[in-house]
Write a protein that holds these residues in place. Sequence first.
Motif, PDB file in Angstrom:
ATOM      1  N   GLY A 166       0.791  -1.226   0.000  1.00 53.22           N
ATOM      2  CA  GLY A 166       0.000   0.000   0.000  1.00 53.22           C
ATOM      3  C   GLY A 166       0.819   1.268   0.000  1.00 53.22           C
ATOM      4  O   GLY A 166       0.278   2.361  -0.077  1.00 53.22           O
ATOM      5  N   GLU A 167       2.152   1.130   0.092  1.00 49.92           N
ATOM      6  CA  GLU A 167       2.996   2.319   0.137  1.00 49.92           C
ATOM      7  C   GLU A 167       2.853   3.088  -1.173  1.00 49.92           C
ATOM      8  O   GLU A 167       3.044   2.503  -2.240  1.00 49.92           O
ATOM      9  CB  GLU A 167       4.456   1.900   0.346  1.00 49.92           C
ATOM     10  CG  GLU A 167       5.417   3.059   0.578  1.00 49.92           C
ATOM     11  CD  GLU A 167       5.129   3.818   1.857  1.00 49.92           C
ATOM     12  OE1 GLU A 167       5.015   3.169   2.912  1.00 49.92           O
ATOM     13  OE2 GLU A 167       5.000   5.044   1.793  1.00 49.92           O
ATOM     14  N   PRO A 168       2.518   4.374  -1.100  1.00 50.10           N
ATOM     15  CA  PRO A 168       2.392   5.136  -2.342  1.00 50.10           C
ATOM     16  C   PRO A 168       3.649   4.998  -3.209  1.00 50.10           C
ATOM     17  O   PRO A 168       4.761   5.124  -2.716  1.00 50.10           O
ATOM     18  CB  PRO A 168       2.225   6.574  -1.847  1.00 50.10           C
ATOM     19  CG  PRO A 168       1.528   6.415  -0.544  1.00 50.10           C
ATOM     20  CD  PRO A 168       2.135   5.180   0.067  1.00 50.10           C
ATOM     21  N   ASN A 205       2.636  20.769  -2.733  1.00 49.86           N
ATOM     22  CA  ASN A 205       1.557  19.861  -3.143  1.00 49.86           C
ATOM     23  C   ASN A 205       1.914  18.407  -2.864  1.00 49.86           C
ATOM     24  O   ASN A 205       1.059  17.608  -2.480  1.00 49.86           O
ATOM     25  CB  ASN A 205       1.247  20.034  -4.626  1.00 49.86           C
ATOM     26  CG  ASN A 205       0.506  21.329  -4.906  1.00 49.86           C
ATOM     27  OD1 ASN A 205       0.016  21.967  -3.972  1.00 49.86           O
ATOM     28  ND2 ASN A 205       0.448  21.727  -6.159  1.00 49.86           N
ATOM     29  N   VAL A 206       3.197  18.092  -3.059  1.00 51.53           N
ATOM     30  CA  VAL A 206       3.643  16.717  -2.797  1.00 51.53           C
ATOM     31  C   VAL A 206       3.457  16.401  -1.310  1.00 51.53           C
ATOM     32  O   VAL A 206       2.843  15.402  -0.935  1.00 51.53           O
ATOM     33  CB  VAL A 206       5.128  16.532  -3.210  1.00 51.53           C
ATOM     34  CG1 VAL A 206       5.650  15.180  -2.764  1.00 51.53           C
ATOM     35  CG2 VAL A 206       5.288  16.693  -4.720  1.00 51.53           C
ATOM     36  N   CYS A 259      -4.180   4.696  12.037  1.00 49.42           N
ATOM     37  CA  CYS A 259      -5.234   3.835  12.595  1.00 49.42           C
ATOM     38  C   CYS A 259      -5.953   4.525  13.742  1.00 49.42           C
ATOM     39  O   CYS A 259      -7.034   4.122  14.147  1.00 49.42           O
ATOM     40  CB  CYS A 259      -4.668   2.486  13.014  1.00 49.42           C
ATOM     41  SG  CYS A 259      -3.853   2.478  14.623  1.00 49.42           S
ATOM     42  N   ASN A 269      -0.177  16.135  -0.283  1.00 52.74           N
ATOM     43  CA  ASN A 269      -0.747  14.855  -0.704  1.00 52.74           C
ATOM     44  C   ASN A 269      -0.367  13.738   0.281  1.00 52.74           C
ATOM     45  O   ASN A 269      -1.211  12.923   0.671  1.00 52.74           O
ATOM     46  CB  ASN A 269      -0.249  14.534  -2.120  1.00 52.74           C
ATOM     47  CG  ASN A 269      -0.976  13.359  -2.744  1.00 52.74           C
ATOM     48  OD1 ASN A 269      -0.731  12.219  -2.379  1.00 52.74           O
ATOM     49  ND2 ASN A 269      -1.875  13.633  -3.682  1.00 52.74           N
ATOM     50  N   ILE A 273      -2.338   0.560   6.932  1.00 51.72           N
ATOM     51  CA  ILE A 273      -1.648   0.143   8.157  1.00 51.72           C
ATOM     52  C   ILE A 273      -1.518  -1.383   8.245  1.00 51.72           C
ATOM     53  O   ILE A 273      -0.623  -1.897   8.912  1.00 51.72           O
ATOM     54  CB  ILE A 273      -2.378   0.702   9.411  1.00 51.72           C
ATOM     55  CG1 ILE A 273      -1.571   0.483  10.691  1.00 51.72           C
ATOM     56  CG2 ILE A 273      -3.770   0.134   9.558  1.00 51.72           C
ATOM     57  CD1 ILE A 273      -0.210   1.137  10.688  1.00 51.72           C
ATOM     58  N   VAL A 281      -2.315  14.238   3.659  1.00 53.57           N
ATOM     59  CA  VAL A 281      -3.711  13.801   3.556  1.00 53.57           C
ATOM     60  C   VAL A 281      -3.755  12.272   3.647  1.00 53.57           C
ATOM     61  O   VAL A 281      -4.590  11.690   4.348  1.00 53.57           O
ATOM     62  CB  VAL A 281      -4.343  14.284   2.220  1.00 53.57           C
ATOM     63  CG1 VAL A 281      -5.681  13.607   1.973  1.00 53.57           C
ATOM     64  CG2 VAL A 281      -4.492  15.799   2.233  1.00 53.57           C
ATOM     65  N   PHE A 282      -2.812  11.659   2.971  1.00 54.52           N
ATOM     66  CA  PHE A 282      -2.718  10.188   2.995  1.00 54.52           C
ATOM     67  C   PHE A 282      -2.552   9.673   4.428  1.00 54.52           C
ATOM     68  O   PHE A 282      -3.298   8.813   4.891  1.00 54.52           O
ATOM     69  CB  PHE A 282      -1.532   9.753   2.111  1.00 54.52           C
ATOM     70  CG  PHE A 282      -1.221   8.284   2.170  1.00 54.52           C
ATOM     71  CD1 PHE A 282      -1.948   7.379   1.413  1.00 54.52           C
ATOM     72  CD2 PHE A 282      -0.208   7.810   2.983  1.00 54.52           C
ATOM     73  CE1 PHE A 282      -1.667   6.021   1.469  1.00 54.52           C
ATOM     74  CE2 PHE A 282       0.078   6.454   3.043  1.00 54.52           C
ATOM     75  CZ  PHE A 282      -0.652   5.552   2.278  1.00 54.52           C
ATOM     76  N   ALA A 293      -6.739  -1.014   4.019  1.00 51.48           N
ATOM     77  CA  ALA A 293      -6.148  -0.235   5.111  1.00 51.48           C
ATOM     78  C   ALA A 293      -4.633  -0.311   4.967  1.00 51.48           C
ATOM     79  O   ALA A 293      -4.050  -1.391   5.072  1.00 51.48           O
ATOM     80  CB  ALA A 293      -6.579  -0.763   6.469  1.00 51.48           C
ATOM     81  N   GLU A 320      -5.513  10.141   6.773  1.00 52.64           N
ATOM     82  CA  GLU A 320      -6.583   9.166   6.536  1.00 52.64           C
ATOM     83  C   GLU A 320      -6.194   7.760   6.975  1.00 52.64           C
ATOM     84  O   GLU A 320      -7.031   6.984   7.423  1.00 52.64           O
ATOM     85  CB  GLU A 320      -6.912   9.116   5.038  1.00 52.64           C
ATOM     86  CG  GLU A 320      -7.718  10.278   4.576  1.00 52.64           C
ATOM     87  CD  GLU A 320      -7.978  10.247   3.064  1.00 52.64           C
ATOM     88  OE1 GLU A 320      -8.391  11.275   2.556  1.00 52.64           O
ATOM     89  OE2 GLU A 320      -7.763   9.191   2.417  1.00 52.64           O
ATOM     90  N   GLU A 321      -4.925   7.424   6.822  1.00 54.53           N
ATOM     91  CA  GLU A 321      -4.510   6.043   7.042  1.00 54.53           C
ATOM     92  C   GLU A 321      -4.019   5.764   8.464  1.00 54.53           C
ATOM     93  O   GLU A 321      -3.816   4.602   8.827  1.00 54.53           O
ATOM     94  CB  GLU A 321      -3.439   5.633   6.029  1.00 54.53           C
ATOM     95  CG  GLU A 321      -3.902   5.644   4.576  1.00 54.53           C
ATOM     96  CD  GLU A 321      -4.938   4.572   4.248  1.00 54.53           C
ATOM     97  OE1 GLU A 321      -5.156   3.673   5.083  1.00 54.53           O
ATOM     98  OE2 GLU A 321      -5.537   4.654   3.160  1.00 54.53           O
TER      99      GLU A 321
END
Lengths: 155, 392
Positions: free
Chosen positions: B76-78, B309-310, B323, B313, B155, B316-317, B153, B320-321
């Motif tokens: 899941g790592e961007p 912006n980077v 836990c 982003n 995490i 925000v990630f 998820a 949200e992520e």
Amino acid sequence: MQKRESAIKAAVQKHGKERKNLLPILQEVKQIKNYLSRSDVAEIGVEMGLALAHVYGVASFYHFIDLEERGQNIIWVCKTISCSMKGSNDIVMTLKERLKIKLGETTSDGKFSLLETNCIGWCHKGPAMLINDEPYTDLTPEKVIQIIDDYYTNN
Amino acid sequence: MAKKKVKRVDLIFKGCDCNKVLTDALKMPKEEIIQMLLDSELKGRGGAGFPTGLKWKMAAAEKGNRKYIICNADEGEPGTFKDREILDQIPLKVLGGMALAAYVTGAREGFIYLRHEYRFLIPKLEKTLETFHQWMEDFELDFTVKLFIGGGAYICGEETALIESMEGKRGEPRNKPPYPTHDGYLGKPTVVNNVETLVYSMMVMHIGSGEFKTMGVKGSSGSKLFSISGDTPKAGIHELELGMSLDDFVKEFGDGNTKSVQVGGASGFCVPRNRFKEVHVGYEDGLKGYSIPTGGSMMLFNSSRSMYNVLHNYLVFFEEESCGQCTPCRVGCQQLLKGVEAVKYGEKSHKYLDDLLHLAATMKLTAKCGLGQSVANSFSSIVENFREEMIY
């Protein structure tokens, strides 16, 4: 309602009542209507002998277990950086216009819900999105309109 | 230490007779397999870099007849997408690695924890499992593997959160120790390995530890898959030897105008152009200068990109992520996000960035797991190197 309850019973029976089977059971029941209602969550708790708070806590933790009513197909557009740099915002804007809904909403015919999500693992082929389980990559505004039109024609 | 230029490798996706590799390996004493892995110095390819041979050795030493092997496919790592490609192209090599781990540790059950976003791979994987289970019968190895699908998820890529999730709980990381090799899934000794690590364990059996060690540099031996994205004409998956300098990497993969490279995804480090020469990609020991271990995510940014912006982003990630279990991470992520927005829009003085850097440092010390601890990596490296972009 009757049908739904029996589906929950069947899922619990299939996987077993132990707590370790909770996630697969939630996923299976969610599959029926593309979301889980509060009463589904409660029912699963009763069937498995788990506290409602526990089941709700788990269900609400995972992005893809929706607790809000959704359409027949869910579109998840990746909003993470690599896709964003390749123009994911244009994709979202095109979809909003084509489907006449905002992010988080469902079309009036119940066909599509439009959502964003974090990295879906197609960073080299962004912008990317999922419709249900199916990935779509290297998107352009023209391409997404075609994809949606195809859904309306074929499904 | 001799510095390696970017060296391409063709090992992991190359055709190899998995059945033969397993046939030969399963005739060897267990200790010998562990020794081969230890000799190869293979380290976990998910990003944390724990020696694979040691992990297996620890699980093998545990008493009891119920042990588990889990393949961590919750990628899941961007900026990372190599595990998807591995599972799509060479799933039998992954399962082969799981069989080796099972043989060595005495585990009889295994799981592939597949992230929800990769559900489209299920039919293919189930088909491969049929072949694999037939092999297990032929080898008379009592080992079965099932798929477990994640719920979405980030995490849950953390091994103890993954285990919690498999036990029907929220994916909240546990305190370590105890480590999963002692107290893992359902309280039993459990080996959790990244998809790529399992494949490399097969490759070590295939080519031998000596040959494996001829690649890479001391402390960072072997090759690794890199997921390359962003401003590059060569986006995609590339297998490269470890230990290269970022300067060489950018010469090979940049677009001629690279401003910075994010090594290791959102939880990794941002390296600006003026440091490309001194930074190497590999594990910490053995490399001179500054080295960054990575799960393989390499995102390139050119001068047209705003580092604000980077960072926004990424925040925000993380917001949200997270836990939400521990306060430093839950509240910290929210405050970092609000903070950079406030500075950008002139609601706070630019000096407030120093408070935020302090907060990030506190999160690194006090957050319970790798997620909360690593937010500071990208936050501090971007804010410190591109401070003016955060303000103007």
